[in-house]
Every structure is written in C-alpha cells, then in structure tokens.
Design a protein around this motif. Sequence first.
Motif, mmCIF file in Angstrom:
data_model
loop_
_atom_site.group_PDB
_atom_site.id
_atom_site.type_symbol
_atom_site.label_atom_id
_atom_site.label_comp_id
_atom_site.label_asym_id
_atom_site.label_seq_id
_atom_site.Cartn_x
_atom_site.Cartn_y
_atom_site.Cartn_z
ATOM 1 N N PRO A 7 0.832 -1.201 0.000
ATOM 2 C CA PRO A 7 0.000 0.000 0.000
ATOM 3 C C PRO A 7 0.868 1.253 0.000
ATOM 4 C CG PRO A 7 -0.298 -1.266 2.050
ATOM 5 C CD PRO A 7 0.649 -2.017 1.174
ATOM 6 N N ALA A 8 0.381 2.299 -0.658
ATOM 7 C CA ALA A 8 1.127 3.545 -0.762
ATOM 8 C C ALA A 8 1.424 4.131 0.617
ATOM 9 C CB ALA A 8 0.356 4.545 -1.614
ATOM 10 N N GLN A 9 0.462 4.040 1.508
ATOM 11 C CA GLN A 9 0.668 4.561 2.855
ATOM 12 C C GLN A 9 0.111 3.552 3.845
ATOM 13 O OE1 GLN A 9 -1.106 8.349 3.565
ATOM 14 N NE2 GLN A 9 -0.477 8.437 5.670
ATOM 15 N N ALA A 10 0.972 2.902 4.577
ATOM 16 C CA ALA A 10 0.532 1.907 5.546
ATOM 17 C C ALA A 10 -0.129 2.618 6.720
ATOM 18 C CB ALA A 10 1.711 1.076 6.034
ATOM 19 N N THR A 11 -1.238 2.062 7.198
ATOM 20 C CA THR A 11 -1.928 2.620 8.343
ATOM 21 C C THR A 11 -1.312 2.055 9.604
ATOM 22 O OG1 THR A 11 -3.952 2.786 7.070
ATOM 23 C CG2 THR A 11 -4.161 2.893 9.450
ATOM 24 N N ARG A 12 -0.953 2.925 10.505
ATOM 25 C CA ARG A 12 -0.310 2.540 11.742
ATOM 26 C C ARG A 12 -1.272 2.813 12.888
ATOM 27 N NH1 ARG A 12 4.297 5.397 14.879
ATOM 28 N NH2 ARG A 12 3.341 7.247 14.048
ATOM 29 N N LEU A 13 -1.377 1.868 13.804
ATOM 30 C CA LEU A 13 -2.228 2.076 14.968
ATOM 31 C C LEU A 13 -1.652 3.174 15.840
ATOM 32 C CD1 LEU A 13 -3.092 -1.530 16.221
ATOM 33 C CD2 LEU A 13 -4.620 0.110 15.134
ATOM 34 N N PRO A 14 -2.522 3.981 16.448
ATOM 35 C CA PRO A 14 -2.011 4.959 17.403
ATOM 36 C C PRO A 14 -1.471 4.236 18.629
ATOM 37 C CG PRO A 14 -4.389 4.913 17.455
ATOM 38 C CD PRO A 14 -3.966 4.026 16.314
ATOM 39 N N ALA A 15 -0.522 4.850 19.324
ATOM 40 C CA ALA A 15 0.063 4.237 20.518
ATOM 41 C C ALA A 15 -0.978 4.018 21.599
ATOM 42 C CB ALA A 15 1.212 5.104 21.037
ATOM 43 N N VAL A 16 -1.885 4.986 21.757
ATOM 44 C CA VAL A 16 -2.989 4.871 22.710
ATOM 45 C C VAL A 16 -4.268 4.946 21.899
ATOM 46 C CG1 VAL A 16 -4.143 5.878 24.702
ATOM 47 C CG2 VAL A 16 -1.648 5.933 24.569
ATOM 48 N N GLN A 17 -5.049 3.881 21.941
ATOM 49 C CA GLN A 17 -6.229 3.744 21.098
ATOM 50 C C GLN A 17 -7.489 3.643 21.951
ATOM 51 O OE1 GLN A 17 -6.259 0.068 18.903
ATOM 52 N NE2 GLN A 17 -7.593 0.905 17.332
ATOM 53 N N ILE A 18 -8.538 4.351 21.547
ATOM 54 C CA ILE A 18 -9.845 4.199 22.189
ATOM 55 C C ILE A 18 -10.443 2.888 21.706
ATOM 56 C CG2 ILE A 18 -12.194 5.097 22.383
ATOM 57 C CD1 ILE A 18 -10.982 7.913 22.026
ATOM 58 N N MET A 19 -10.708 1.983 22.654
ATOM 59 C CA MET A 19 -11.241 0.668 22.312
ATOM 60 C C MET A 19 -12.760 0.609 22.416
ATOM 61 S SD MET A 19 -8.586 -0.944 21.485
ATOM 62 C CE MET A 19 -9.349 -2.538 21.271
ATOM 63 N N LYS A 20 -13.312 1.237 23.450
ATOM 64 C CA LYS A 20 -14.750 1.155 23.687
ATOM 65 C C LYS A 20 -15.197 2.407 24.425
ATOM 66 C CE LYS A 20 -18.265 -1.625 26.028
ATOM 67 N NZ LYS A 20 -19.140 -2.020 24.972
ATOM 68 N N VAL A 21 -16.372 2.883 24.059
ATOM 69 C CA VAL A 21 -17.012 3.958 24.803
ATOM 70 C C VAL A 21 -18.419 3.487 25.144
ATOM 71 C CG1 VAL A 21 -17.719 6.377 24.823
ATOM 72 C CG2 VAL A 21 -15.697 5.681 23.536
ATOM 73 N N TYR A 22 -18.691 3.356 26.430
ATOM 74 C CA TYR A 22 -20.025 2.989 26.897
ATOM 75 C C TYR A 22 -20.653 4.291 27.366
ATOM 76 C CZ TYR A 22 -23.631 -0.157 28.498
ATOM 77 O OH TYR A 22 -24.821 -0.822 28.629
ATOM 78 N N TYR A 23 -21.348 4.950 26.444
ATOM 79 C CA TYR A 23 -21.824 6.309 26.681
ATOM 80 C C TYR A 23 -23.227 6.390 27.247
ATOM 81 C CZ TYR A 23 -23.746 5.434 22.038
ATOM 82 O OH TYR A 23 -24.387 4.885 20.981
ATOM 83 N N ASP A 24 -23.952 5.311 27.317
ATOM 84 C CA ASP A 24 -25.302 5.322 27.884
ATOM 85 C C ASP A 24 -25.341 4.294 29.001
ATOM 86 O OD1 ASP A 24 -28.672 4.747 26.552
ATOM 87 O OD2 ASP A 24 -27.984 5.682 28.396
ATOM 88 N N SER A 25 -25.148 4.752 30.233
ATOM 89 C CA SER A 25 -25.111 3.809 31.355
ATOM 90 C C SER A 25 -26.439 3.083 31.483
ATOM 91 C CB SER A 25 -24.761 4.541 32.655
ATOM 92 O OG SER A 25 -25.738 5.497 32.970
ATOM 93 N N PRO A 26 -26.422 1.854 31.994
ATOM 94 C CA PRO A 26 -27.640 1.061 32.095
ATOM 95 C C PRO A 26 -28.662 1.711 33.036
ATOM 96 C CG PRO A 26 -25.695 -0.237 32.717
ATOM 97 C CD PRO A 26 -25.248 1.160 32.490
ATOM 98 N N GLY A 27 -29.925 1.509 32.746
ATOM 99 C CA GLY A 27 -30.992 2.001 33.624
ATOM 100 C C GLY A 27 -31.281 3.472 33.429
ATOM 101 N N SER A 28 -32.033 4.013 34.371
ATOM 102 C CA SER A 28 -32.415 5.429 34.329
ATOM 103 C C SER A 28 -31.229 6.305 34.730
ATOM 104 C CB SER A 28 -33.576 5.695 35.292
ATOM 105 O OG SER A 28 -34.699 4.934 34.913
ATOM 106 N N ASP A 29 -31.161 7.466 34.121
ATOM 107 C CA ASP A 29 -30.099 8.424 34.451
ATOM 108 C C ASP A 29 -30.499 9.212 35.690
ATOM 109 O OD1 ASP A 29 -28.650 7.559 32.298
ATOM 110 O OD2 ASP A 29 -29.145 9.255 31.009
ATOM 111 N N LEU A 30 -30.126 8.685 36.860
ATOM 112 C CA LEU A 30 -30.492 9.304 38.133
ATOM 113 C C LEU A 30 -29.329 10.067 38.766
ATOM 114 C CD1 LEU A 30 -32.560 6.330 39.588
ATOM 115 C CD2 LEU A 30 -33.407 8.374 38.410
ATOM 116 N N ARG A 31 -28.191 10.132 38.070
ATOM 117 C CA ARG A 31 -26.973 10.803 38.532
ATOM 118 C C ARG A 31 -26.388 10.185 39.797
ATOM 119 N NH1 ARG A 31 -27.568 17.203 37.664
ATOM 120 N NH2 ARG A 31 -25.320 17.133 37.874
ATOM 121 N N SER A 32 -26.736 8.921 40.062
ATOM 122 C CA SER A 32 -26.087 8.232 41.173
ATOM 123 C C SER A 32 -24.651 7.939 40.755
ATOM 124 C CB SER A 32 -26.810 6.928 41.504
ATOM 125 O OG SER A 32 -26.626 5.982 40.468
#
Length: 149
Positions: A7-32
């Motif tokens: 390939p003309a430009q090989a893709t390199r992984l970043p040293a620190v990579q975001i693997m997962k974002v769990y952005y909606d916590s389970p259940g109701s958002d009660l701010r506990s």
Amino acid sequence: MLAPAVPAQATRLPAVQIMKVYYDSPGSDLRSNASLNGEYVTIRNTTRRAIDLAGRTLRDKAGYTYTFGGDVLLGAGKKLTIRSGQGGDGTSSVFWGRRAYVWNNDKDSAYIRNACGCGTTTGRPGNQSTDCADTPEDTRSRSLHAGTS
C-alpha cells in the motif's frame, strides 16, 4: 516474477487507542455514582512499551476534559478504563470524579490527545487519522452513535 503489492501509505495504529465507549449507562439516568460510573471509555496501549499518560487528555465533543495525572502508566498492551463518576484509581480503572454525565446517550465523539496537544482530525470510525503521525504519541478519536461501541 511479480513483487507483492505494498500500500502507498501503511496505516499505523495509534500508541494509545480508544477501544470502547459505553456512553449510555444502564438504567435510568439518576446521577447516582453507580450510574455515572456505568458510562466509561476504555483505552489500550498498542505498543510493546509502557506509556506515561501524564498530561494526556480525554474529552468529548462538548469539551468536557479529563486530564491524566502524573502517576498513570499504561503497560505494554494493557487497557485502562476511565469512568465518569467517583472512585479510587487503580491499575485497571481511573475515575473522572464528576457528579454529572459526560457522554450523550444517543451520540457523541471521544478524543484522546497527548500532552503536547496533538490529536485527532476526524471522528468517524474507519476514517480515523491523527495530526501527529510521525510521533509515538499518536491518538485516535471515535465517533459514537446509538448501537456503536
């Protein structure tokens, strides 16, 4: 004899990579605290050496920012979870210390940047790049949409 295609430009992984974002916590958002800690980001060191995370930042599109302290060393190939709420930092999780949610429940973007501020230029999975491609401090963003993690 044919030479293998390179390939003309090989893709390199970043040293620190975001693997997962769990952005909606389970259940109701009660701010506990339990609910706040139900939203989190997991990052991974993609290298064969430990990385000092001091000064790196994790932020969302609105600008809420977590800055890693000087005592966070991410081992080679290891993962670390950053939880939104309060708790005791350890080797597998650190806590943002917030009393309110960070990540939007339907979509958001996550960015991790190194201490010099180099970071992401895009936020869509599959179209991720960095403006620090020549340094070992590469970073990655992840755009989040309902059902995507």
